[in-house]
Design a protein around this motif. Sequence first.
Motif, PDB file in Angstrom:
ATOM      1  N   LEU A   5       0.938  -1.264  -0.016  1.00  6.65           N
ATOM      2  CA  LEU A   5       0.215   0.039   0.118  1.00  6.65           C
ATOM      3  C   LEU A   5       0.948   1.380   0.039  1.00  6.65           C
ATOM      4  N   ILE A   6       0.752   2.227  -1.132  1.00  8.74           N
ATOM      5  CA  ILE A   6       1.506   3.358  -1.050  1.00  8.74           C
ATOM      6  C   ILE A   6       0.603   4.464  -0.763  1.00  8.74           C
ATOM      7  N   ILE A   7       0.805   5.433   0.272  1.00  9.28           N
ATOM      8  CA  ILE A   7       0.278   6.294   0.616  1.00  9.28           C
ATOM      9  C   ILE A   7       0.919   7.581   0.289  1.00  9.28           C
ATOM     10  N   GLU A   8       0.647   8.313  -0.956  1.00 11.58           N
ATOM     11  CA  GLU A   8       1.558   8.989  -1.412  1.00 11.58           C
ATOM     12  C   GLU A   8       0.662  10.078  -2.296  1.00 11.58           C
ATOM     13  N   ASP A   9       1.006  11.456  -2.305  1.00  8.93           N
ATOM     14  CA  ASP A   9      -0.021  12.458  -2.820  1.00  8.93           C
ATOM     15  C   ASP A   9       0.596  12.878  -4.558  1.00  8.93           C
ATOM     16  N   ARG A  30      -2.192   2.517  -4.634  1.00 10.92           N
ATOM     17  CA  ARG A  30      -1.632   3.897  -4.277  1.00 10.92           C
ATOM     18  C   ARG A  30      -3.196   4.607  -3.848  1.00 10.92           C
ATOM     19  N   LYS A  31      -3.078   5.300  -2.720  1.00  9.39           N
ATOM     20  CA  LYS A  31      -3.882   6.257  -2.442  1.00  9.39           C
ATOM     21  C   LYS A  31      -3.469   7.659  -2.034  1.00  9.39           C
ATOM     22  N   ALA A  32      -3.976   8.578  -2.499  1.00  4.42           N
ATOM     23  CA  ALA A  32      -3.503   9.976  -2.601  1.00  4.42           C
ATOM     24  C   ALA A  32      -3.515  10.843  -1.150  1.00  4.42           C
ATOM     25  N   GLY A  34      -4.221  10.756   3.341  1.00  2.00           N
ATOM     26  CA  GLY A  34      -4.391  10.115   4.574  1.00  2.00           C
ATOM     27  C   GLY A  34      -5.702   9.281   5.019  1.00  2.00           C
ATOM     28  N   ALA A  35      -6.652   9.884   4.711  1.00  2.00           N
ATOM     29  CA  ALA A  35      -8.063   9.215   4.971  1.00  2.00           C
ATOM     30  C   ALA A  35      -8.233   7.800   4.215  1.00  2.00           C
ATOM     31  N   GLU A  36      -8.124   8.156   2.944  1.00  2.00           N
ATOM     32  CA  GLU A  36      -8.136   6.866   1.985  1.00  2.00           C
ATOM     33  C   GLU A  36      -7.048   5.726   2.606  1.00  2.00           C
ATOM     34  N   GLY A  37      -5.848   6.263   2.953  1.00  2.00           N
ATOM     35  CA  GLY A  37      -4.787   5.446   3.346  1.00  2.00           C
ATOM     36  C   GLY A  37      -5.218   4.668   4.459  1.00  2.00           C
ATOM     37  N   ILE A  38      -5.803   5.091   5.430  1.00  2.00           N
ATOM     38  CA  ILE A  38      -6.289   4.573   6.671  1.00  2.00           C
ATOM     39  C   ILE A  38      -7.327   3.400   6.348  1.00  2.00           C
ATOM     40  N   THR A  39      -8.243   3.698   5.543  1.00  2.00           N
ATOM     41  CA  THR A  39      -9.498   2.979   4.827  1.00  2.00           C
ATOM     42  C   THR A  39      -8.744   1.546   4.321  1.00  2.00           C
ATOM     43  N   SER A  40      -7.663   1.960   3.516  1.00  2.00           N
ATOM     44  CA  SER A  40      -7.178   0.961   2.708  1.00  2.00           C
ATOM     45  C   SER A  40      -6.339  -0.157   3.792  1.00  2.00           C
ATOM     46  N   VAL A  41      -5.794   0.303   4.592  1.00  4.81           N
ATOM     47  CA  VAL A  41      -5.123  -0.542   5.572  1.00  4.81           C
ATOM     48  C   VAL A  41      -6.102  -1.988   5.904  1.00  4.81           C
ATOM     49  N   SER A  42      -7.139  -1.520   6.282  1.00  7.18           N
ATOM     50  CA  SER A  42      -8.230  -2.674   6.853  1.00  7.18           C
ATOM     51  C   SER A  42      -8.698  -3.576   5.546  1.00  7.18           C
ATOM     52  N   GLN A  43      -9.098  -2.493   4.498  1.00  3.28           N
ATOM     53  CA  GLN A  43      -9.539  -3.351   3.400  1.00  3.28           C
ATOM     54  C   GLN A  43      -8.801  -4.069   2.514  1.00  3.28           C
ATOM     55  N   PHE A  44      -7.336  -3.557   2.330  1.00  2.00           N
ATOM     56  CA  PHE A  44      -6.547  -4.037   1.498  1.00  2.00           C
ATOM     57  C   PHE A  44      -5.924  -5.020   2.128  1.00  2.00           C
ATOM     58  N   ASP A  45      -5.482  -4.828   3.430  1.00  2.00           N
ATOM     59  CA  ASP A  45      -4.643  -5.854   4.168  1.00  2.00           C
ATOM     60  C   ASP A  45      -3.138  -5.845   3.771  1.00  2.00           C
ATOM     61  N   ASP A  52       4.343   8.402   2.681  1.00  2.00           N
ATOM     62  CA  ASP A  52       4.785   9.650   2.648  1.00  2.00           C
ATOM     63  C   ASP A  52       4.462  10.622   3.851  1.00  2.00           C
ATOM     64  N   LEU A  53       5.572  11.427   4.393  1.00  6.27           N
ATOM     65  CA  LEU A  53       5.251  12.045   5.520  1.00  6.27           C
ATOM     66  C   LEU A  53       4.398  13.521   5.461  1.00  6.27           C
ATOM     67  N   MET A  54       4.375  13.909   4.038  1.00 11.27           N
ATOM     68  CA  MET A  54       3.455  15.277   3.650  1.00 11.27           C
ATOM     69  C   MET A  54       2.536  14.850   2.839  1.00 11.27           C
TER      70      MET A  54
END
Length: 245
Positions: A5-9, A30-32, A34-45, A52-54
Motif C-alpha cells: 500500500l502506497i500512501i503518496e500524494d 496507491r492512495k493520495a 491519509g483518509a483513503e490510506g487509513i481505510t485501505s489498511v483494513s480493506q486491502f490488508d 509519505d510524511l507530507m
Amino acid sequence: MYKVLIIEDDAMIGDMVTMYLSEEGFHVIRKANGAEGITSVSQFDPDVILLDLMLPDMDGLALCRQVRETSKIPIMIVSMKNKVVERVNALGAGADDYMCKPFSMHEMSARVHALIRRSNLYLKSSANTRQVSEKAGGSTTAVLEAVLDIDKKITLNPNTRSMRVHGVLVETTYSEFEIMKCFVNHPGRVYSREDLLQTVRGFDSLVTDRAIDVHIANLRKKIEDSPKEPKWIRTVWGVGYKFVY
C-alpha cells in the motif's frame, strides 16, 4: 503475491513506484491522502506500507501512529525530509524504515523485500511457539518473563508479541519487542549496536546503528520510571547496552 500500500500524494512518484514494484511481482495500490490510506489498511490488508510524511489532509507521522495502534504491518517512510531528527521522529512514531527522496528504485525494492521477509519471520516464530505449546498440552501459554523485584515485572508473550509492564499492556514495535526479548533472555549480557541490528534486521540490514539508539530510547520511556536515569536498560559506554534487574 505480496501486497504493498502506497500512501503518496505525488502522482509522478506514486506511479513510478507502483509500476516498478508491480513489475517486481507485487500487488500494489496507491492512495493520495491519509483518509483513503487509513481505510485501505483494513480493506486491502497490505504486507507493507510505503508512507509519505507530507500528505494533503493529515500529517504522515500522525497516520503512522494511528496505524501502529492497531497493526504491526511494516511501515517504511518515504519523504523529502532528510534531517536526522525527522528519521528519529518517524522511528519514534512506529515506522520500521525510512528512505529519503530521491531514492534508488532498486534499493527501495530491496528494503520492501527485507521488511516483508522480517515480518514473515515473526509469523513463523509465533506459529512455532504455538505448536510447542499445543504439543505440551495447551494448558499453559509460552511466556518469557523477567522478575525485576517483588512487585514489578516485565512479561513478554511471543504468541501475541505483546509486552506487559507492571501488568499493564504496553504497545511495542517489532524491533522493540525483539530487543526486549534479547534482554530478558540474557540479563546482564552486553549487546553492541551491531548485535542488536542483526537481531532485529538481519545481516542484510540497510539501516544504521542510530536506529538502535532510538529504539532503546523508546523502550526506556515505556519501561523505566525515569527514562533519563535508567535502572534496567543500562548504557555500556563504548560498547552498547545491557539489561539489569
